[in-house]
Design an enzyme around this catalytic site. Structure first.
Site, PDB file in Angstrom:
ATOM      1  N   ASN A 157      -9.775  14.792 -16.359  1.00 38.66           N
ATOM      2  CA  ASN A 157      -8.730  15.151 -15.395  1.00 38.66           C
ATOM      3  C   ASN A 157      -8.451  16.639 -15.409  1.00 38.66           C
ATOM      4  OD1 ASN A 157      -6.930  14.195 -13.371  1.00 38.66           O
ATOM      5  ND2 ASN A 157      -5.214  14.569 -14.765  1.00 38.66           N
ATOM      6  N   GLY A 206      -2.323   7.388 -10.489  1.00 40.04           N
ATOM      7  CA  GLY A 206      -2.100   5.953 -10.328  1.00 40.04           C
ATOM      8  C   GLY A 206      -3.381   5.160 -10.146  1.00 40.04           C
ATOM      9  N   ALA A 207      -4.298   5.664  -9.326  1.00 39.49           N
ATOM     10  CA  ALA A 207      -5.533   4.917  -9.044  1.00 39.49           C
ATOM     11  C   ALA A 207      -6.389   4.792 -10.305  1.00 39.49           C
ATOM     12  CB  ALA A 207      -6.316   5.619  -7.938  1.00 39.49           C
ATOM     13  N   THR A 236       0.833  -1.194   0.000  1.00 38.07           N
ATOM     14  CA  THR A 236       0.000   0.000   0.000  1.00 38.07           C
ATOM     15  C   THR A 236       0.874   1.252   0.000  1.00 38.07           C
ATOM     16  OG1 THR A 236      -1.949   1.017   1.006  1.00 38.07           O
ATOM     17  CG2 THR A 236      -0.396  -0.010   2.524  1.00 38.07           C
ATOM     18  N   LYS A 281       3.535   1.361  -3.956  1.00 34.17           N
ATOM     19  CA  LYS A 281       3.008   0.557  -5.069  1.00 34.17           C
ATOM     20  C   LYS A 281       3.863   0.650  -6.342  1.00 34.17           C
ATOM     21  CE  LYS A 281      -1.827   0.506  -3.591  1.00 34.17           C
ATOM     22  NZ  LYS A 281      -3.220   0.648  -4.011  1.00 34.17           N
ATOM     23  N   TYR A 331     -12.881   6.149   1.318  1.00 27.82           N
ATOM     24  CA  TYR A 331     -13.968   5.895   2.264  1.00 27.82           C
ATOM     25  C   TYR A 331     -13.614   6.514   3.601  1.00 27.82           C
ATOM     26  CZ  TYR A 331     -10.869   2.263   3.951  1.00 27.82           C
ATOM     27  OH  TYR A 331      -9.777   1.613   4.450  1.00 27.82           O
ATOM     28  N   MET A 371     -13.479   6.137  -4.726  1.00 31.18           N
ATOM     29  CA  MET A 371     -12.518   5.115  -4.288  1.00 31.18           C
ATOM     30  C   MET A 371     -12.118   5.301  -2.827  1.00 31.18           C
ATOM     31  SD  MET A 371      -9.895   4.369  -7.378  1.00 31.18           S
ATOM     32  CE  MET A 371     -10.404   3.763  -8.984  1.00 31.18           C
ATOM     33  N   GLY A 395     -10.022  11.626 -12.828  1.00 34.55           N
ATOM     34  CA  GLY A 395      -8.642  11.485 -12.384  1.00 34.55           C
ATOM     35  C   GLY A 395      -7.844  10.685 -13.392  1.00 34.55           C
ATOM     36  N   ALA A 396      -6.532  10.916 -13.405  1.00 31.45           N
ATOM     37  CA  ALA A 396      -5.665  10.189 -14.340  1.00 31.45           C
ATOM     38  C   ALA A 396      -4.345   9.833 -13.673  1.00 31.45           C
ATOM     39  CB  ALA A 396      -5.442  11.033 -15.595  1.00 31.45           C
TER      40      ALA A 396
HETATM   41  P1  ATR Z   1      -3.334   8.349  -6.825  1.00 26.59           P
HETATM   42  O1  ATR Z   1      -2.237   7.337  -6.719  1.00 26.59           O
HETATM   43  O2  ATR Z   1      -4.236   8.417  -5.627  1.00 26.59           O
HETATM   44  O3  ATR Z   1      -4.084   8.260  -8.110  1.00 26.59           O
HETATM   45  P2  ATR Z   1      -1.885  10.533  -7.947  1.00 26.59           P
HETATM   46  O4  ATR Z   1      -1.229   9.601  -8.902  1.00 26.59           O
HETATM   47  O5  ATR Z   1      -1.084  11.614  -7.285  1.00 26.59           O
HETATM   48  O6  ATR Z   1      -2.591   9.769  -6.772  1.00 26.59           O
HETATM   49  O7  ATR Z   1      -3.105  11.219  -8.732  1.00 26.59           O
HETATM   50  C1  ATR Z   1      -3.982  12.106  -8.130  1.00 26.59           C
HETATM   51  C2  ATR Z   1      -5.121  12.411  -9.088  1.00 26.59           C
HETATM   52  O8  ATR Z   1      -6.097  13.218  -8.423  1.00 26.59           O
HETATM   53  C3  ATR Z   1      -4.689  13.198 -10.321  1.00 26.59           C
HETATM   54  O9  ATR Z   1      -5.520  12.847 -11.399  1.00 26.59           O
HETATM   55  C4  ATR Z   1      -4.968  14.647  -9.874  1.00 26.59           C
HETATM   56  O10 ATR Z   1      -5.174  15.548 -10.930  1.00 26.59           O
HETATM   57  P3  ATR Z   1      -3.883  16.209 -11.705  1.00 26.59           P
HETATM   58  O11 ATR Z   1      -3.381  15.156 -12.631  1.00 26.59           O
HETATM   59  O12 ATR Z   1      -4.452  17.377 -12.412  1.00 26.59           O
HETATM   60  O13 ATR Z   1      -2.923  16.577 -10.623  1.00 26.59           O
HETATM   61  C5  ATR Z   1      -6.259  14.452  -9.122  1.00 26.59           C
HETATM   62  N1  ATR Z   1      -6.596  15.476  -8.134  1.00 26.59           N
HETATM   63  C6  ATR Z   1      -6.034  15.676  -6.923  1.00 26.59           C
HETATM   64  N2  ATR Z   1      -6.658  16.677  -6.245  1.00 26.59           N
HETATM   65  C7  ATR Z   1      -7.646  17.125  -7.057  1.00 26.59           C
HETATM   66  C8  ATR Z   1      -8.661  18.142  -6.935  1.00 26.59           C
HETATM   67  N3  ATR Z   1      -8.773  18.891  -5.827  1.00 26.59           N
HETATM   68  N4  ATR Z   1      -9.523  18.309  -7.949  1.00 26.59           N
HETATM   69  C9  ATR Z   1      -9.414  17.543  -9.073  1.00 26.59           C
HETATM   70  N5  ATR Z   1      -8.495  16.562  -9.251  1.00 26.59           N
HETATM   71  C10 ATR Z   1      -7.616  16.365  -8.264  1.00 26.59           C
END
Ligand code: ATR
Length: 275
Positions: free
Chosen positions: A152, A131-132, A62, A66, A221, A219, A128-129
């Site tokens: 995104n 890792g998750a 976790t 990852k 909780y 995703m 979102g784009a």
């Molecule tokens: P994870 O592993 O949880 O996916 P990550 O790879 O850092 O974490 O990705 C975070 C995602 O949440 C990204 O898509 C990010 O958008 P950006 O690519 O523009 O940074 C998105 N994100 C984080 N905070 C956000 C917010 N307040 N509003 C919209 N998108 C958000």
């Protein structure tokens, strides 16, 4: 001796995985131990090597390891390669490390089995784009929605995901990227894979994306519904948090390690009461 497994992360004290896997082991009559393992932030690889040397059968991985787990594995499953991240390690008897990713399958399992919503032929919006989100794309496409749109904040990252997965599309399936402002029409399923909920924020999705026939899944909780869930509910959508996905990804890992698929409904009900 019973086989040993663990979840490795930093921090790790909050992890529900030991409780979930203990319930699975009881239910399926498997003799296994499952513990928490706190790895130092600069000591993930050494911690994993120590688990292999101690004869563990595998480990869940976790935050924040990852990506490192994907680098460390000797071999990756197709879904782990597509996700670029590993949440499940299997240690084979010759010391080899196989990396898998069960998060996306857990998401799809929660939507289709637990929520009873088929994705086939549907319009699906992935927010979102990072890792998750990336880990969810291939399992979502495999469930045959007619359309998967990835929205995104940074459009280029969503574009890159579309480019990466375009070759994996089924016939007549559409995969597109857009900015939040350009989200158009109502969706059957909306998945929040951004990390916005961690900051008690929500991605700026237009209200029109949701309707009474929409399933909106976050995703994340917690004790209370996330802002995203509250907004989606105010637009008439049915909502779900990430607890079902957590239990389903654990069940996928358990199946991989032990060859038995546990019944997740009972443990999900129990965890829901305890959150
Ligand atoms: P994870 O592993 O949880 O996916 P990550 O790879 O850092 O974490 O990705 C975070 C995602 O949440 C990204 O898509 C990010 O958008 P950006 O690519 O523009 O940074 C998105 N994100 C984080 N905070 C956000 C917010 N307040 N509003 C919209 N998108 C958000």
């Amino acid at each position: 001796m019973s086989e040993r497994y663990c979840v490795i992360g930093n921090p790790i004290a909050h992890s529900k995985s030991p409780e979930i896997h203990a319930a699975f082991a009881r239910q399926t009559g498997q003799d296994m131990l499952y513990e928490r393992c706190l790895a130092p932030l600069d000591g993930f690889e050494a911690s994993v090597r120590a688990l292999v040397a101690a004869g563990y059968g595998g480990a869940n991985v976790t935050v924040p390891f990852k990506l490192q787990a994907a680098d460390l594995a000797d071999r990756l499953t197709e879904r782990a390669r597509a996700a670029g991240a590993v949440n499940t390690l299997m240690f084979n008897s010759s010391g080899g490390i196989i990396g898998d990713n069960t998060d996306g399958a857990g998401l799809v399992g929660d939507i289709t089995r637990n929520a009873g919503v088929s994705l086939e032929g549907k319009r699906v919006l992935l927010l979102g784009a990072g890792g998750a989100a990336r880990g969810a794309v291939l399992p979502l496409l495999a469930a045959l929605p007619a359309e998967l749109t990835i929205a995104n904040r940074t459009l280029a990252t969503a574009d890159a995901l579309v480019e990466r997965f375009t070759s994996q599309l089924a016939q007549d399936q559409r995969l597109a990227a857009c900015a939040f402002d350009d989200i158009a029409g109502q969706y059957d399923v909306v998945v929040n894979a951004t990390s916005a909920s961690l900051a008690d924020a929500m991605p700026p999705v237009p209200a029109g994306a949701f309707g009474p026939g929409t399933l909106a899944l976050d995703m994340m909780y917690g004790k209370a519904p996330t802002r995203f869930m509250q907004f989606a509910a105010s637009c008439g959508a049915a909502t779900r948090d990430g607890l079902g996905m957590l239990v389903e990804q654990a069940a996928e890992a358990f199946l991989l390690w032990r060859g038995a698929r546990p019944d997740t409904a009972e443990i999900l009900d129990r965890l829901r009461l305890a959150v």
